[in-house]
Design an enzyme around this catalytic site. Sequence first.
Site, PDB file in Angstrom:
ATOM      1  N   ASP A  45      12.300  21.048 -11.815  1.00  0.00           N
ATOM      2  CA  ASP A  45      13.025  22.196 -12.367  1.00  0.00           C
ATOM      3  C   ASP A  45      14.460  21.760 -12.628  1.00  0.00           C
ATOM      4  O   ASP A  45      15.124  21.241 -11.714  1.00  0.00           O
ATOM      5  CB  ASP A  45      12.999  23.364 -11.380  1.00  0.00           C
ATOM      6  CG  ASP A  45      13.791  24.563 -11.892  1.00  0.00           C
ATOM      7  OD1 ASP A  45      13.402  25.122 -12.925  1.00  0.00           O
ATOM      8  OD2 ASP A  45      14.797  24.929 -11.250  1.00  0.00           O
ATOM      9  N   GLU A 128       9.850  21.590 -17.655  1.00  0.00           N
ATOM     10  CA  GLU A 128       9.867  22.723 -18.581  1.00  0.00           C
ATOM     11  C   GLU A 128      10.226  22.237 -19.988  1.00  0.00           C
ATOM     12  O   GLU A 128      11.068  21.367 -20.154  1.00  0.00           O
ATOM     13  CB  GLU A 128      10.905  23.749 -18.138  1.00  0.00           C
ATOM     14  CG  GLU A 128      10.663  24.343 -16.774  1.00  0.00           C
ATOM     15  CD  GLU A 128      11.893  25.057 -16.255  1.00  0.00           C
ATOM     16  OE1 GLU A 128      11.856  26.285 -16.140  1.00  0.00           O
ATOM     17  OE2 GLU A 128      12.887  24.373 -15.975  1.00  0.00           O
ATOM     18  N   ASP A 224      14.811  27.314  -6.803  1.00  0.00           N
ATOM     19  CA  ASP A 224      14.529  26.169  -7.678  1.00  0.00           C
ATOM     20  C   ASP A 224      13.320  25.375  -7.179  1.00  0.00           C
ATOM     21  O   ASP A 224      12.536  24.850  -7.977  1.00  0.00           O
ATOM     22  CB  ASP A 224      15.752  25.261  -7.767  1.00  0.00           C
ATOM     23  CG  ASP A 224      16.922  25.935  -8.467  1.00  0.00           C
ATOM     24  OD1 ASP A 224      16.674  26.859  -9.257  1.00  0.00           O
ATOM     25  OD2 ASP A 224      18.083  25.552  -8.213  1.00  0.00           O
TER      26      ASP A 224
END
Length: 241
Positions: A45, A128, A224
Amino acid sequence: KSREILGTIRSATVSKEGQHWFISILAEQSENLDPHPSQIPIGIDVGITHFLTLSTGEHIDLPNLDRLIHRVTSLQQRLSHKKKGSNNRKKAQQRLSTAHRKLRHVRQDFLHKTSTRLAKNHSYIVMEDLKVVNMMRSAKGTVNKPGRNVKAKSGLNRSIAKQAWRTFRNSLTYKLNKLNGELRLVDPRHTSQTCSQCLTTDKRNRKSQSKFECISCGHTVNADHNAATNILRLGFLGSVA
């Protein structure tokens, strides 16, 4: 010479930065057919508070660049006050070029060392698929429809640019390819709102920037870290839940 030249040399590029000269050599090598040395996958992340948070719970932070950034800004202001064509302006341009180069090299050194470590230790890495350009769109709006929170958005854009997520991702991609690993990109939607334990998705789960507490099962963890765990799951299952 920063490293040994492996393979057959195909071309060389000479460049100059300030008073320093560099030569970059392109060499052709045979394809690596060996399996990746590790079969351990990991989710990542990316963020502002922490540059990276891994699904193992580890946080990786950028080196403190504030002093170098402040020097670049200061030298830019000094340069603007120098008379065009003067020797003092040339000296100011040289000092600014040196400061830019140092800032760039410190950032690149961190990005390369971090991406190399992760690429060597993990055969599959999931991140991501962030649209950085869209995230950094201006909030100023138009005269008829002025934007809201323009100052805050401007500060966020500077923070995003400072992180250099795109550069890191590109570096990670080619290093994994060289080791026969794989970078998987997933949709970031709901990864920060979904509980990594019971898979309940609710925006109320995210209590703050750093705290995640599930309203269903009560699971509490760094926000996170929770997102990185969901990102890892998403990379293999195709959905968060």
